[in-house]
Write a protein that holds these residues in place. Structure first.
Motif, PDB file in Angstrom:
ATOM      1  N   PRO A  86      -4.804  -2.223   5.790  1.00  0.00           N
ATOM      2  CA  PRO A  86      -5.795  -1.213   5.390  1.00  0.00           C
ATOM      3  C   PRO A  86      -7.127  -1.351   6.137  1.00  0.00           C
TER       4      PRO A  86
ATOM      5  N   THR B 124      -6.806  10.993   1.938  1.00  0.00           N
ATOM      6  CA  THR B 124      -5.957   9.800   1.962  1.00  0.00           C
ATOM      7  C   THR B 124      -4.525  10.105   2.386  1.00  0.00           C
TER       8      THR B 124
ATOM      9  N   LEU C   2      -6.875   5.198   7.984  1.00  0.00           N
ATOM     10  CA  LEU C   2      -6.327   4.576   6.781  1.00  0.00           C
ATOM     11  C   LEU C   2      -6.017   3.107   7.019  1.00  0.00           C
ATOM     12  N   GLY C   3      -5.504   2.799   8.231  1.00  0.00           N
ATOM     13  CA  GLY C   3      -5.164   1.414   8.526  1.00  0.00           C
ATOM     14  C   GLY C   3      -4.655   1.223   9.931  1.00  0.00           C
TER      15      GLY C   3
ATOM     16  N   ASP D  85      -9.524   1.945   6.014  1.00  0.00           N
ATOM     17  CA  ASP D  85     -10.265   2.943   5.233  1.00  0.00           C
ATOM     18  C   ASP D  85     -11.706   3.083   5.721  1.00  0.00           C
TER      19      ASP D  85
ATOM     20  N   VAL E 237       0.859  -1.187   0.000  1.00  0.00           N
ATOM     21  CA  VAL E 237       0.000   0.000   0.000  1.00  0.00           C
ATOM     22  C   VAL E 237       0.898   1.240   0.000  1.00  0.00           C
TER      23      VAL E 237
END
Length: 151
Positions: free
Chosen positions: A42, A94, A78-79, A44, A26
């Motif tokens: 991830p 992001t 995001l993760g 998200d 990623v």
């Protein structure tokens, strides 16, 4: 006539320079001051802050504070990264802005339920059983114990 072409020097790197790092396949875009995580899973998902948490440059308390989350305000996760921390971004963005502990927020759809479950529950009055033992004396015990108290 001679034309010489020179490539201009790269701009100096400072804390606000955007860089990209690839972790576990990623690609993350972040400021140079924010370290890339060692592990990344991830997520998200939109979360909401449970308290005014510090956003750190590394996924531990050894980094520098970048900013603070505001209690109840949304942020984008995001993760998940090492040490049970979350890599976060601004809502609907992001770009990695930093890291917060996993307990700093909950998914937005579970926020209200989490607050309700965290409220202290009123205690029910315990029922006492009392008997007269002669004269003005009495013996009482709470319903959940076998201990009698003489008055």
């Amino acid at each position: 006539m001679t034309v010489a072409g020179c490539k201009p020097p790269a701009p100096p790197v400072n804390d606000d320079t955007l860089v990209s790092s690839t972790v576990n396949g990623v690609t993350l875009v972040h400021r140079h001051a924010v370290s890339a995580p060692g592990e990344f899973t991830p997520v998200d998902e939109s979360y909401r802050a449970l308290y005014d948490a510090s956003v750190m440059t590394t996924p531990d308390y050894g980094g520098k504070v970048v900013r603070y989350l505001e209690n109840g305000k949304p942020f984008q996760v995001l993760g998940k990264v090492e040490n049970n921390w979350l890599a976060i971004a601004e809502p609907d963005d992001t770009q990695l802005i930093g890291y917060v502990p996993m307990k700093a927020g909950v998914p937005s759809d579970r926020y209200e339920q989490t607050l309700r479950n965290d409220r202290p529950r009123p205690r029910r009055a315990t029922k006492q059983v009392c008997v007269d033992v002669g004269g003005a004396s009495k013996a009482c015990r709470k319903a959940n114990t076998a201990t009698w108290i003489l008055d």
